[in-house]
Design an enzyme around this catalytic site. Structure first.
Site, mmCIF file in Angstrom:
data_model
loop_
_atom_site.group_PDB
_atom_site.id
_atom_site.type_symbol
_atom_site.label_atom_id
_atom_site.label_comp_id
_atom_site.label_asym_id
_atom_site.label_seq_id
_atom_site.Cartn_x
_atom_site.Cartn_y
_atom_site.Cartn_z
ATOM 1 N N SER A 260 1.216 -6.111 -2.051
ATOM 2 C CA SER A 260 0.249 -5.296 -2.801
ATOM 3 C C SER A 260 -0.635 -4.533 -1.834
ATOM 4 O O SER A 260 -0.855 -4.983 -0.696
ATOM 5 C CB SER A 260 -0.643 -6.201 -3.655
ATOM 6 O OG SER A 260 -1.596 -6.848 -2.821
ATOM 7 N N ASP A 261 -1.161 -3.402 -2.277
ATOM 8 C CA ASP A 261 -2.253 -2.839 -1.506
ATOM 9 C C ASP A 261 -3.423 -3.812 -1.666
ATOM 10 O O ASP A 261 -3.430 -4.653 -2.556
ATOM 11 C CB ASP A 261 -2.600 -1.428 -2.022
ATOM 12 C CG ASP A 261 -3.374 -0.634 -0.987
ATOM 13 O OD1 ASP A 261 -3.376 0.601 -1.060
ATOM 14 O OD2 ASP A 261 -3.958 -1.264 -0.085
ATOM 15 N N TRP A 262 -4.398 -3.679 -0.821
ATOM 16 C CA TRP A 262 -5.489 -4.666 -0.787
ATOM 17 C C TRP A 262 -6.347 -4.566 -2.055
ATOM 18 O O TRP A 262 -7.032 -3.577 -2.270
ATOM 19 C CB TRP A 262 -6.303 -4.473 0.480
ATOM 20 C CG TRP A 262 -5.827 -5.339 1.617
ATOM 21 C CD1 TRP A 262 -6.548 -6.259 2.327
ATOM 22 C CD2 TRP A 262 -4.505 -5.380 2.176
ATOM 23 N NE1 TRP A 262 -5.785 -6.856 3.295
ATOM 24 C CE2 TRP A 262 -4.521 -6.356 3.207
ATOM 25 C CE3 TRP A 262 -3.301 -4.733 1.916
ATOM 26 C CZ2 TRP A 262 -3.387 -6.668 3.972
ATOM 27 C CZ3 TRP A 262 -2.176 -5.032 2.665
ATOM 28 C CH2 TRP A 262 -2.226 -5.988 3.676
ATOM 29 N N GLY A 263 -6.179 -5.554 -2.887
ATOM 30 C CA GLY A 263 -6.875 -5.514 -4.168
ATOM 31 C C GLY A 263 -6.073 -4.788 -5.224
ATOM 32 O O GLY A 263 -6.571 -4.494 -6.302
ATOM 33 N N GLY A 264 -4.798 -4.546 -4.947
ATOM 34 C CA GLY A 264 -3.976 -3.791 -5.891
ATOM 35 C C GLY A 264 -3.435 -4.616 -7.044
ATOM 36 O O GLY A 264 -2.925 -4.089 -8.015
#
Ligand code: GLC
Length: 728
Positions: A260-264
């Site tokens: 995931s993107d960070w916090g995605g």
């Protein structure tokens, strides 16, 4: 003890030993290592490797000696070390690195050998820093010149982006470093990036936005891919079942791990079933605040384990995710072929400089004001350099791609070194603190004073080199925000015009990841665009300005005369930046030059354009069919006075196609070696027939090109030097 018993015990021990060895046996086939490791892991251990255990690492299985995964940004070099559990710099003193040129600069080289060199060098720095996954490269499409992160990507054309990213990935992964191709998919703007829902036709999705990712999967076997923050069809891409399980893993048969993107990750059940394999950066109590060691609270942590225990998600889903993560671990951190690498070696600086030299694009050169040949330099008695980018570090700022460099040679330092102090300097304007100072917060009086000083200094100059453009400040080329204007910021346009009125011998050098307007173009003698050149910025630039290197770069994006000429603008805010977090790609497949060429909109500088200090003639192109490939050949001759390299481009035109197609589509390119004056080289440009396919929305699949078609061979999309007809 009877002999048989001893034998039985020894065999059992051997079996145990053998059993204990497979996943640790670096000679064992990858899938056997994966299967064996999985068979030894508890459910909890399998869950633990699916999410972060710190800001930039995901867990291994210490009990079994399976290592964690160390990740780091970014596509242009290894980010400075941050603290284990926060975004704060760890303040190490041994994490200074080489900042390589931006990926848009790499694309502007149109040289796949540069991609290989880039991927090899940057991954050696990642390996030396003990990393396993590099969070890059990026191949989102530059549909708008306002995208704050375009500098991290490879232009407006999916073919060029795909061709240029494959060698980079192959070289990096050959060193045992996983690329994490990003941001999958449709993260083509920073405005509302966390929640914007992208509405795009299937055809544009396939032919434009997915295409570079598909090439990276099918031709480079990229090990990991980063899901993007935005949504597609109303579902976040980090756990979008149709996108990840449907297209990426099933249709493209991809065996890597989706990070995931960070916090995605934003939803527990979707994170569990929507194709996400490693959840990174989610705040530990549902995205409102960080807390120490709360990583088990991630969606793919305890909540996922509960879903498994409750039978709401089958164990097969867990094993599938864990297998993909183990595969990544055995391909990187537990890969016996992973290199030790090195950091800040002269070899890396050489690669950095070469990519910069080949990516710089010469856009205007009236009366051959360039090159500033040192031997002819004496005709100038007072050279004035104006502009903040002559001295400003452009490796700081920009967001997660920010770098802490050991060497960062500025253009002014390099000019003074090359031209023996015959150079004065006036800053001309200022832009504040990288990444944070917004243009509106600047002090107008200070701007006016800097401008007045520059204009005063210009009166005594007989040559002006203006060095400006964009920078890595917020709402310039910077993450988490888009540009707010197509114009150059900080009053540069007015300053350039006023300088040109004082001294017509003026060369404008710009840095930046995006096209911009040039209202002063007719008033200046030369224009050079540099993208971002990294640690060797000044050296690469001065080598081109002085003629040490003949410029060969060509634009991977269209420079429109005015912002309104970009295809999506006519459709209003719905087409960009969106309304109520819904954006509609109403231009469809007509992105960039596909629109300009098909609608006879004349750009300021077309896609594929770039001047040289020499000239090239193109021989009549020919084609031969070789199996499933069409080979286009053309002989390039250097008809000028200095050695140089030429990039020949091949554009498909299929006016008799049974579906609407752009009047030109890039389907091949080749770059000559350094040709001496009078020297020729025959380029063989191989085009797989499948590259001519189009996406048939009725069949929901690729369809072969129909009708006779033409290959246009030229120096840019608008400078065609020869054509060759091909019957289907
Ligand atoms: C950022 C970026 C991504 C980066 C990640 C880690 O939000 O979108 O490209 O790799 O977080 O810094």
């Amino acid at each position: 003890m009877k002999k048989n018993t001893i034998l039985a015990v020894l065999m059992a021990m051997a079996a145990m030993t053998a059993q204990a060895q497979t996943y640790l046996d670096t000679n064992a086939p990858l899938e056997e290592r994966v299967k064996d490791a999985l068979s030894r892991m508890t459910t909890h251990e399998k869950v633990q490797i699916l999410h972060a255990q710190s800001k930039f690492t995901s867990a291994g299985v210490p009990r079994l000696g399976i290592r964690q995964l160390n990740m780091d940004d970014g596509p242009h070099g290894v980010r400075e070390e941050l603290e284990w559990n926060t975004w704060n710099p760890a303040k190490w003193t041994n994490d200074y690195i080489v900042a390589f040129p931006s990926l848009t600069c790499l694309a502007a080289t149109w040289n796949t050998e540069m991609s290989t060199a880039y991927g090899n060098a940057v991954s050696e720095e990642f390996a030396f820093r003990g990393k396993d996954i590099m969070l890059g490269p990026g191949v989102n499409i530059q549909r708008t010149p306002l995208n704050g992160r375009a500098f991290e990507y490879m232009g407006e054309d999916p073919f060029l982006a795909g061709e240029m990213v494959v060698p980079y990935i192959k070289a990096a992964q050959a060193n045992g470093i996983a690329c994490c191709l990003k941001h999958f998919v449709l993260n083509d703007q920073e405005t509302d990036r966390f929640g914007i829902n992208v509405n795009v036709s299937d055809r544009a999705m396939r032919e434009i936005y997915l295409r570079p990712f598909q090439k990276a999967v099918e031709k480079a076997h990229v090990y990991t891919i980063m899901g993007s923050y935005n949504k597609w069809k109303g579902v976040h891409c980090c756990h979008n079942d149709e996108l990840l399980n449907g297209i990426l893993k099933k249709e493209w048969n991809w065996d890597g791990a989706l990070v995931s993107d960070w916090g995605g990750a934003t939803n527990g059940l979707e994170a569990a079933t929507g194709g996400l394999d490693i959840e990174m950066g989610t705040y530990t109590d549902g995205k409102t605040k960080e807390s120490e060691f709360g990583y088990e609270m991630y969606y793919l942590g305890n909540p996922f384990e509960q879903l498994l225990k409750d039978g709401k998600v089958p164990m097969s889903v867990l094993d599938e995710k864990a297998s993909r993560v183990l595969r990544t671990i055995f391909r990187t951190s537990m890969n016996p072929k992973k290199v030790i690498g090195n950091q800040c070696s002269e070899a890396h600086y050489d690669v950095c400089r070469q990519i910069g030299e080949e990516g710089i694009v010469l856009l205007k050169n009236e009366k051959n004001i360039l090159p500033l040949d040192p031997s002819k330099w004496t005709k100038y008695h007072n050279v004035l350099v104006v502009g903040e980018n002559a001295t400003r570090s452009l490796t700081q700022g920009g967001g997660s791609s920010e770098l802490k460099t050991l060497r960062d040679i500025s253009p002014l330092d390099a000019l003074k070194k090359q031209y023996e102090q015959m150079v004065d300097y006036a800053q001309g304007y200022y832009s504040g603190k990288a990444m944070y100072d917004h243009v509106d917060k600047l002090d107008e009086a200070k701007q006016a004073e800097l401008k007045a000083q520059a204009l005063e200094a210009a009166k005594g100059a007989d040559l002006i080199i203006f060095i400006g453009g964009l920078n890595k400040n917020t709402h310039q080329d910077c993450e988490n925000g888009d540009r707010e204007s197509y114009d150059l910021p900080y009053g540069q346009n007015e300053l350039i015009s006023e300088l040109a009125k004082i001294q017509k011998n003026i060369v404008v050098v710009t840095f930046g990841g995006n096209p911009y307007s040039m209202p002063w173009l007719k008033e200046v003698a030369g224009v050079v665009h540099c993208w971002y050149l990294g640690s060797e910025s000044g050296t690469a630039l001065v080598n081109v300005l002085s003629g040490e290197v003949c410029p060969s770069g060509k634009l991977p994006v269209t420079f429109a005369e005015k912002y309104e000429d970009y295809p999506y603008v006519q459709y209003g805010k719905e087409a960009y930046p969106g309304v109520n977090k819904e954006v509609y790609y109403k231009e469809g497949i007509f992105v960039g030059y596909r629109h300009f060429s098909s609608n006879n909109v004349k750009p300021l500088f077309p896609f594929g354009f770039g001047l040289s200090y020499t000239k090239f003639a193109y021989g009549k192109p020919t084609t031969t069919m070789e199996g499933d490939n069409i080979v286009v050949q053309t002989t390039i001759t250097n008809t000028g006075k200095v050695a140089g390299k030429e990039i020949a481009q091949v554009y498909l035109s299929a006016p008799k196609s049974n579906v609407e197609r752009p009047v030109k589509e890039l389907k091949g390119f080749g770059k000559t070696k350094l040709l001496q004056p009078g020297e020729s080289e025959t380029l063989r440009i191989t085009i797989p027939k499948e590259e001519l396919n189009y996406w048939d929305e009725t069949k929901h699949g690729w369809a072969r090109i129909t009708g006779p078609y033409t290959f246009n061979v030229g120096a840019s999309v608008d400078d065609i030097r020869g054509k060759v007809e091909v019957d289907n």
